[in-house]
Design a protein around this motif. Structure first.
Motif, short mmCIF file in Angstrom:
data_model
loop_
_atom_site.label_atom_id
_atom_site.label_comp_id
_atom_site.label_asym_id
_atom_site.label_seq_id
_atom_site.Cartn_x
_atom_site.Cartn_y
_atom_site.Cartn_z
N LEU A 159 -4.01 14.61 21.69
CA LEU A 159 -4.77 13.45 20.71
C LEU A 159 -5.05 14.07 19.07
O LEU A 159 -4.84 15.07 18.86
CB LEU A 159 -6.27 13.41 21.15
CG LEU A 159 -6.17 12.82 22.78
CD1 LEU A 159 -7.87 12.69 23.41
CD2 LEU A 159 -5.49 11.33 22.98
N ALA A 160 -5.62 13.03 18.46
CA ALA A 160 -5.78 13.39 16.99
C ALA A 160 -7.21 12.76 16.51
O ALA A 160 -7.79 12.05 17.08
CB ALA A 160 -4.84 12.65 16.21
N MET A 161 -7.71 13.49 15.50
CA MET A 161 -8.81 12.87 14.84
C MET A 161 -8.62 13.28 13.04
O MET A 161 -7.53 14.12 12.80
CB MET A 161 -10.12 13.98 14.95
CG MET A 161 -10.07 15.08 15.16
SD MET A 161 -11.39 16.07 16.08
CE MET A 161 -12.88 14.96 15.59
N LEU A 175 -5.36 15.48 11.77
CA LEU A 175 -4.19 15.03 11.16
C LEU A 175 -4.63 13.93 10.25
O LEU A 175 -5.47 13.11 10.39
CB LEU A 175 -3.14 14.48 12.17
CG LEU A 175 -2.61 15.49 13.00
CD1 LEU A 175 -1.76 14.73 14.16
CD2 LEU A 175 -1.78 16.59 12.48
N ASP A 176 -4.10 13.76 9.19
CA ASP A 176 -4.21 12.42 8.25
C ASP A 176 -4.05 11.26 9.06
O ASP A 176 -2.95 11.18 9.88
CB ASP A 176 -3.08 12.45 7.13
CG ASP A 176 -3.60 11.82 5.93
OD1 ASP A 176 -3.04 10.48 5.97
OD2 ASP A 176 -4.39 11.66 5.14
N ARG A 177 -4.66 10.41 8.87
CA ARG A 177 -4.57 8.96 9.51
C ARG A 177 -3.25 8.24 9.45
O ARG A 177 -2.54 7.75 10.43
CB ARG A 177 -5.66 8.20 9.07
CG ARG A 177 -5.77 6.72 10.00
CD ARG A 177 -6.06 6.98 11.24
NE ARG A 177 -6.07 5.56 12.24
CZ ARG A 177 -4.81 5.35 12.63
NH1 ARG A 177 -3.78 6.00 12.50
NH2 ARG A 177 -4.83 4.31 13.32
N ALA A 178 -2.55 8.70 8.33
CA ALA A 178 -1.58 7.97 8.10
C ALA A 178 -0.29 8.49 8.91
O ALA A 178 0.94 7.73 9.02
CB ALA A 178 -0.96 7.84 6.70
N THR A 179 -0.42 9.49 9.56
CA THR A 179 0.59 10.38 10.21
C THR A 179 0.49 10.24 11.86
O THR A 179 1.47 10.77 12.27
CB THR A 179 0.56 11.82 9.66
OG1 THR A 179 -0.56 12.48 10.43
CG2 THR A 179 0.75 12.07 8.50
N TRP A 180 -0.38 9.24 12.00
CA TRP A 180 -0.81 9.47 13.65
C TRP A 180 0.53 8.68 14.27
O TRP A 180 1.10 9.27 15.57
CB TRP A 180 -1.98 8.59 13.86
CG TRP A 180 -3.25 9.40 13.46
CD1 TRP A 180 -3.31 10.55 12.82
CD2 TRP A 180 -4.44 9.11 13.99
NE1 TRP A 180 -4.45 11.15 12.83
CE2 TRP A 180 -5.48 10.14 13.38
CE3 TRP A 180 -5.17 8.02 14.79
CZ2 TRP A 180 -6.71 10.06 13.58
CZ3 TRP A 180 -6.35 8.16 15.18
CH2 TRP A 180 -7.26 9.17 14.46
#
Length: 545
Positions: free
Chosen positions: A47-49, A249-254
Motif C-alpha cells: 500500500l501507499a501513503m 510515495l508522492d500522490r501523483a505516482t500511485w
C-alpha cells in the motif's frame, strides 16, 4: 473525524467509459468478497501513503491523519465493527459486550474479551479505557488531543465485576457513546495515555504496545517504508497475509506504481487514473461511495484578514460549488453534486441540504456594504487588498479545484493566491498553526459523525482540536452541547442539522465534494478495495489461490 492531506477524489475528464459511481454512501461496498478457503496463506499487501507519520498516536493532534489511521488500524483495538450501511456490531475480538446499562445517569459498560492482550502478553483491562478517558477529557490541557470524543462529559470510569470490565458513568448525556473507542478512535494502552509527556511524545518514532492481528515489524523513515507482520500473540483468526507494507510515495505516482506491479491497491485520483487502470488485465477498478470529503476552510482567527464572519459568508456565496462538482466529477458519477452538509455525508442517515446558495450578485453587494471597494481587479479596504492565500497539499487535484475557485472569486473582486506545500509535516507545520487565509484538505468520516461536531466546529479556549480556522461562537457552542446531550437519535440528527446551518452562517468552511470512492486494486486481492462505511476484517484480506 480525521484528516488526510493527499487522499481524496478528483478528476477533470471528458467522455469515455461509463461513470463508475451512481450508488450512495451506506448502500454498498466493493471489496471482492471471498471466504477464507478461497485465499492462499501468506503474501505481502503493498500500500501507499503520502507522508511518514509525525506521531503514531492518532489521538494526539499531530497524529490526527487519516492515512496514519488506515495504516495503524490492523494493530489496535476498536469496540465496534461496521458494515457497508454503517450498522454496528460489537467487535468480539476485544469485547464480549458493550451496552448502555442506564440512561439516568447514562452508564455504558464494556466487558473485555478475556483473551484480549497487548503485544507483550499483558491483559487489556479497564485501566486502559480509564486512562484514555482521562487523557481525552480536556481536564489537563497539556494533553494535546485531536478530539475529546465525549470524554469531556464523563464523570468517572470504574472497575466493573473484575479487571476485564469498565463502567463509564457520564455527568452529561452523550449521543455518540458507541463511537468512543470505535470508528477512527482506537484504544491505546495506558502507558501511552497516562500522562501528557507520554501521550504527546512516546509514539513519535513508532508504536509501542499494540493489540491486533498484525504488529509493527519494521520502520524505515529514510526509505519511507513501514512493515506490519502477523502478531504471534493474536488470539483471533489467523491472518491470511504474512505482511502489509506501506511505502511513502508522492500522490501523483500511485497509479503508475500500481500499473508497474509495485503496489496492490491505491485510491484513484481522477478519470485518467480510472481509464489507465482499466487497460491492465491484472487490475480492477472497485467503487463504492466513500467517507472522504474535500472542503474549503477559512481562517477567522482574531487579527486575520478574514476575521469578519460577514466577509467570509460573502466570499462563500461567490463560489460555485456545483461547477466544481460538474468539472471534477465529470465521467466519475452520473449526477455530480456538491456536498451540502458539514456533519453528514450524502447518502448517510441525517443528510439534508443546509447550504447557502451560490449568489455572486449578493456576494458583491455584501462586499460593497462591508467597505471592500473594487479597485481594478481586487477589492481594497483601509489600504489592504482582499487577496487571500489558499494553502493545500501539492497535488494537481487540489490545484485544479483552487483554480476554479480562483476564477469564481475574481468575478467578485476577490484575489486568490494558490500556495502548495509538501506532504511532510503539512498539518503540524502549516494547518495547525493557522498559516493560511483559506486551506484545502480532506476529512475522513466514519459511522459516528456527531463526535466530530465539537472537534471541528466548536471554539474552546486553548483547545483547537481540528478547528484550525479558530471560528465559532458561544451560540454555536451551546447548540453543539445540546446536540451531543440528546440521546434520542432522531432528535440528535435534527439538532445536528441546525448545527450545520449555523456553521454555514458563520462562514466557517464550505464542503465541496464527496469522494466517489474509486480504488485501483490487483484482481487477485480479495476482501479489500472500496469499503464504503464498512470496516475491514484484516484477518480476511488476502490473495486468491
Amino acid at each position: 473525524m480525521v484528516l488526510a492531506s493527499g487522499l481524496a477524489l478528483t478528476g477533470c475528464g471528458g467522455a469515455g467509459d461509463a461513470p463508475t459511481g451512481s450508488a450512495t454512501l451506506g448502500t454498498t461496498a466493493n471489496i471482492n468478497s471471498h471466504p477464507r478457503d478461497d485465499l492462499r496463506d501468506g503474501g505481502n499487501l503493498r500500500l501507499a501513503m503520502t507522508e511518514y507519520p509525525v506521531n503514531w498516536n492518532t489521538l494526539q493532534i499531530d497524529g490526527n491523519d487519516g492515512e496514519y489511521s488506515d495504516m495503524i488500524f490492523p494493530m489496535m483495538p476498536r469496540s465496534f465493527i461496521t458494515d457497508a450501511s454503517g450498522n454496528l456490531t460489537v467487535n468480539h475480538d476485544y469485547f464480549t459486550d458493550v451496552q448502555m446499562t442506564s440512561t439516568n445517569p447514562q452508564v455504558v459498560t464494556y466487558t473485555i474479551n478475556p483473551k484480549a492482550v497487548w503485544s507483550d502478553g499483558s491483559a487489556i483491562t479497564w485501566e486502559d479505557l480509564a486512562s484514555q478517558a482521562n487523557a481525552l477529557s480536556g481536564k489537563d490541557k497539556a494533553f494535546l488531543i485531536a478530539i475529546s470524543n465525549g470524554f469531556d462529559r464523563v464523570d468517572k470510569v470504574e472497575r466493573g465485576v473484575d479487571d476485564r470490565q469498565a463502567v463509564i458513568t457520564f455527568r452529561q448525556p452523550y449521543a455518540e457513546w458507541q463511537g468512543q473507542f470505535a470508528g477512527n478512535a482506537m484504544l491505546y494502552p495506558k502507558n501511552v495515555t497516562h500522562d501528557p509527556d507520554s501521550f504527546n511524545k512516546s509514539l513519535l518514532q513508532g508504536l509501542g504496545l499494540t493489540s491486533g492481528p498484525f504488529i509493527l515489524q519494521s520502520t524505515d523513515k529514510a526509505q519511507g517504508r513501514i512493515v506490519l507482520a502477523r502478531n504471534p500473540k493474536w488470539w483471533g483468526a489467523t491472518p491470511k497475509l504474512d505482511t502489509i507494507t506501506t511505502s511513502v510515495l508522492d500522490r501523483a505516482t500511485w497509479t503508475a506504481a500500481l500499473q508497474n506491479n509495485e503496489l496492490d491497491a491505491v485510491l484513484l485520483s481522477d478519470l485518467t487514473d480510472v481509464q489507465n487502470v482499466r487497460t491492465i488485465p491484472a487490475l480492477q477498478v472497485r467503487q463504492a461511495p466513500s467517507n472522504r470529503w474535500r472542503h474549503f476552510t477559512f481562517n477567522g482567527a482574531p487579527g486575520s484578514l478574514l476575521a469578519d464572519p460577514a466577509l467570509r459568508v460573502a466570499i462563500s456565496k461567490g463560489i460555485d460549488r456545483q461547477r466544481i462538482a460538474d468539472t471534477v466529477l465529470n465521467g466519475l458519477t452520473d449526477h455530480p453534486q456538491p456536498l451540502n452538509n458539514h456533519v453528514f455525508l450524502r447518502g448517510q442517515h441525517g443528510y439534508q441540504d443546509n447550504n447557502l446558495p451560490f449568489d455572486p450578485d449578493a456576494a458583491a453587494k455584501e462586499l460593497d456594504a462591508l467597505g471592500w471597494v473594487r479597485k481594478g481587479d481586487v477589492r481594497e479596504k483601509d489600504g489592504k487588498k482582499l487577496n487571500i492565500r489558499d494553502v493545500m497539499y501539492n497535488d494537481p487535484a487540489w490545484v485544479d479545484i483552487a483554480k476554479l475557485i480562483q476564477q469564481d472569486l475574481a468575478k467578485i473582486g476577490v484575489g486568490l493566491t494558490i500556495e502548495t506545500k509538501p506532504g511532510n509535516r503539512f498539518f503540524a507545520d502549516v494547518i495547525q498553526p493557522g498559516d493560511f487565509d483559506v486551506c484545502q484538505f480532506t476529512f475522513t468520516g466514519d459511522s459516528f459523525p456527531l463526535a466530530s461536531i465539537p472537534q471541528i466546529w466548536g471554539l474552546y479556549p486553548n483547545d483547537v482540536q481540528a478547528n484550525y480556522g479558530r471560528i465559532g461562537s458561544p451560540d454555536l457552542n451551546a447548540l453543539i452541547d445540546k446536540t451531543l446531550s440528546e440521546i434520542d437519535p432522531a432528535k440528535a440528527v435534527e439538532l445536528a442539522n441546525q448545527v450545520d446551518r449555523k456553521v454555514f452562517e458563520e462562514g466557517h468552511s464550505l464542503p465541496l465534494i464527496q469522494s466517489v470512492g474509486n480504488y485501483g486494486v490487483r484482481s487477485e486481492l480479495a476482501n479489500y478495495g472500496a469499503p464504503g462505511l464498512a470496516s475491514y476484517d484484516y484477518t480476511m484480506i488476502g490473495f486468491l489461490k
